[in-house]
Motif scaffolding. Structure first.
Motif, PDB file in Angstrom:
ATOM      1  N   UNK A   1       0.747  -1.077   0.182  1.00  0.00           N
ATOM      2  CA  UNK A   1       0.053   0.015  -0.095  1.00  0.00           C
ATOM      3  C   UNK A   1       0.766   1.130   0.195  1.00  0.00           C
ATOM      4  N   UNK A   2       0.275   2.501  -0.198  1.00  0.00           N
ATOM      5  CA  UNK A   2       1.062   3.706  -0.169  1.00  0.00           C
ATOM      6  C   UNK A   2       1.126   4.244   1.255  1.00  0.00           C
TER       7      UNK A   2
ATOM      8  N   UNK B   1       0.449   9.431  -7.873  1.00  0.00           N
ATOM      9  CA  UNK B   1      -0.109   8.332  -8.873  1.00  0.00           C
ATOM     10  C   UNK B   1      -0.779   9.111  -9.857  1.00  0.00           C
ATOM     11  N   UNK B   2      -1.778  10.107  -9.171  1.00  0.00           N
ATOM     12  CA  UNK B   2      -2.576  10.563 -10.150  1.00  0.00           C
ATOM     13  C   UNK B   2      -1.786  11.581 -11.272  1.00  0.00           C
ATOM     14  N   UNK B   3      -0.635  12.471 -10.847  1.00  0.00           N
ATOM     15  CA  UNK B   3       0.058  12.873 -11.800  1.00  0.00           C
ATOM     16  C   UNK B   3       0.626  12.211 -12.735  1.00  0.00           C
TER      17      UNK B   3
ATOM     18  N   UNK C   1      -9.669   5.801  -7.508  1.00  0.00           N
ATOM     19  CA  UNK C   1     -10.677   5.461  -6.125  1.00  0.00           C
ATOM     20  C   UNK C   1      -9.958   5.801  -4.919  1.00  0.00           C
ATOM     21  N   UNK C   2     -10.181   7.140  -4.306  1.00  0.00           N
ATOM     22  CA  UNK C   2      -9.685   7.460  -3.126  1.00  0.00           C
ATOM     23  C   UNK C   2      -8.375   8.407  -3.190  1.00  0.00           C
ATOM     24  N   UNK C   3      -8.303   9.701  -2.567  1.00  0.00           N
ATOM     25  CA  UNK C   3      -7.002  10.380  -2.603  1.00  0.00           C
ATOM     26  C   UNK C   3      -6.537  10.568  -1.200  1.00  0.00           C
ATOM     27  N   UNK C   4      -7.265  10.053  -0.014  1.00  0.00           N
ATOM     28  CA  UNK C   4      -6.779  10.306   1.358  1.00  0.00           C
ATOM     29  C   UNK C   4      -5.611   9.210   1.371  1.00  0.00           C
TER      30      UNK C   4
ATOM     31  N   UNK D   1       4.155   4.377  -6.465  1.00  0.00           N
ATOM     32  CA  UNK D   1       3.607   4.854  -7.577  1.00  0.00           C
ATOM     33  C   UNK D   1       3.985   4.776  -8.846  1.00  0.00           C
ATOM     34  N   UNK D   2       5.361   5.144  -9.182  1.00  0.00           N
ATOM     35  CA  UNK D   2       5.890   5.012 -10.384  1.00  0.00           C
ATOM     36  C   UNK D   2       6.015   3.505 -10.914  1.00  0.00           C
ATOM     37  N   UNK D   3       6.297   2.720  -9.912  1.00  0.00           N
ATOM     38  CA  UNK D   3       6.375   1.456 -10.143  1.00  0.00           C
ATOM     39  C   UNK D   3       4.876   0.683 -10.787  1.00  0.00           C
ATOM     40  N   UNK D   4       3.858   1.099 -10.045  1.00  0.00           N
ATOM     41  CA  UNK D   4       2.626   0.615 -10.239  1.00  0.00           C
ATOM     42  C   UNK D   4       2.196   1.353 -11.512  1.00  0.00           C
ATOM     43  N   UNK D   5       2.307   2.597 -12.139  1.00  0.00           N
ATOM     44  CA  UNK D   5       2.150   3.162 -13.359  1.00  0.00           C
ATOM     45  C   UNK D   5       2.820   2.335 -14.556  1.00  0.00           C
TER      46      UNK D   5
END
Length: 387
Positions: A244-245, A320-322, A301-304, A280-284
């Protein structure tokens, strides 16, 4: 001081619930107005009824007047202690906050530092008071709560109490025995490190799980199945988490503070930062290998920074969004708790997205009724965490 924040307000409510009279001094006028109207400025379980009762009975009120600290027998400092733009600890945060109130502090008060601080800040505070001819008892009693569980944990967790003198330690212990019977005494420097070690340990533990996930994922295996096998009825591995993040306002910051304390000779901590901040970069990159992202609209889904929270501070969902914005046709985001003008309702995301990515493990997403593919590294949906 800082009494209307996510650590200060629950503490004030806890003391008020035990019959004490509490003044919350804060520079955030909007939060002060909400508290005095018995409205919570953020979500916190069980806090609403306690706030209403405390305000109605006159046991708690909030103010932006720094002179209010002069009326208190005990002054508790609960302010954010950030790192600067160069990721170095801001050693001046607590002294600067105190400097605004020095004219109102008086001899004989008990001053409790509650914020997580770089080792040595308690000593800096003592020196600041001495330079201004003030004779206060100073203690460091770090908060240990998790957001959302504050008003359970304040009454159940042991409290660390640290002071230079027996008198200051005795006064701080007496204060916190209103909340808990379990007190652990330390020196200020021991307590400062104890808090940093605690947060850094959690950060490293999450990094371990994230590295395990990447290793299993790169091998084409589902880490959720492996993690279940590791932890099932096996006490020595019961605390091995899912990936998880690892984010929020504390864990990375306090790992950086600990690294700075040890002259940046903290290989394990720096490795944890690379893993957690690089997730996040690995996931993208994995998504780009699996999906034709330039043709897809991705729904986040979810930004908290964690599930069930309305707190987006330092959330890696925004990183992750960026990253997805660069790679995908479009990115649309939603969150049932966070207030952000860039967010849209969940039905719109489900209607417009081609692919869903779980940014925060909010319980609302566990049983989501959709045929869209969901990328869930948290394991919330129990569909596996392989990407």
């Amino acid at each position: 001081m800082g009494g209307c924040g996510r650590a200060g307000l629950p503490l004030g409510l806890a003391f008020a619930a035990r019959g004490m009279t509490v003044t919350l001094y804060d520079i955030n006028a909007e939060a002060v107005a909400k508290v005095n109207a018995a409205q919570l400025p953020f979500a916190e379980a069980h806090a609403g009824p306690l706030l209403t009762e405390a305000v109605e009975h006159g046991r708690l009120w909030a103010t932006t007047d720094d002179a209010s600290v002069g009326d208190a027998e005990q002054v508790i400092v609960v302010i954010g202690t950030p790192v600067d733009e160069h990721l170095n600890p801001d050693l001046d945060a607590v002294p600067q906050a105190l400097s605004r109130c020095l004219a109102h502090l008086r001899d004989g008060q008990l001053l409790v530092l509650r914020s997580t601080v770089h080792p040595g800040v308690t000593a800096l505070t003592e020196q600041l008071l001495t330079r201004h001819g003030l004779r206060l008892d100073v203690a460091f009693c770090p908060e240990r709560i998790a957001e959302g569980r504050a008003l359970t944990e304040l009454f159940s967790l042991p409290q660390l109490v640290a002071a230079r003198t027996a008198t200051a330690a005795d006064r701080a212990e007496k204060l916190f025995r209103h909340l808990t019977e379990q007190i652990v005494r330390l020196t200020p420097e021991e307590a400062e490190l104890a808090k940093l070690f605690t947060n850094t340990w959690r950060y490293i533990k999450f990094a371990t799980a994230n590295q395990f996930w990447m290793m299993a994922n790169d091998a084409g295996l589902d880490y959720q199945r492996i993690q279940h096998a590791i932890t099932f009825e096996y006490p020595r591995a019961a605390d091995v988490p899912l990936p998880g993040f690892a984010a929020g306002p504390c864990l990375l910051k306090d790992t950086l503070q600990l690294a700075a304390f040890h002259q940046n000779n903290f290989v394990l901590g720096h490795a944890a930062m690379l893993i957690n901040e690089g997730l996040p970069l690995y996931l993208v990159n994995r998504l780009a290998a699996r999906y034709d992202l330039p043709r897809l609209t991705v729904g986040l889904l979810g930004t908290a920074f964690k599930g069930g929270s309305d707190d987006p501070r330092e959330s890696l969902a925004y990183k992750l969004r960026k990253l997805l914005t660069v790679r995908a046709r479009a990115v649309i985001c939603t969150d049932p708790y966070v207030v952000d003008d860039r967010l849209v309702p969940l039905p719109q995301v489900l209607a417009e997205a081609d692919l869903l990515v779980l940014g925060s493990p909010h319980p609302e997403y566990a049983q989501l009724a959709t045929e869209l593919p969901i990328v869930d590294i948290w394991g919330l949906t129990r569909r596996g965490v392989r990407v």
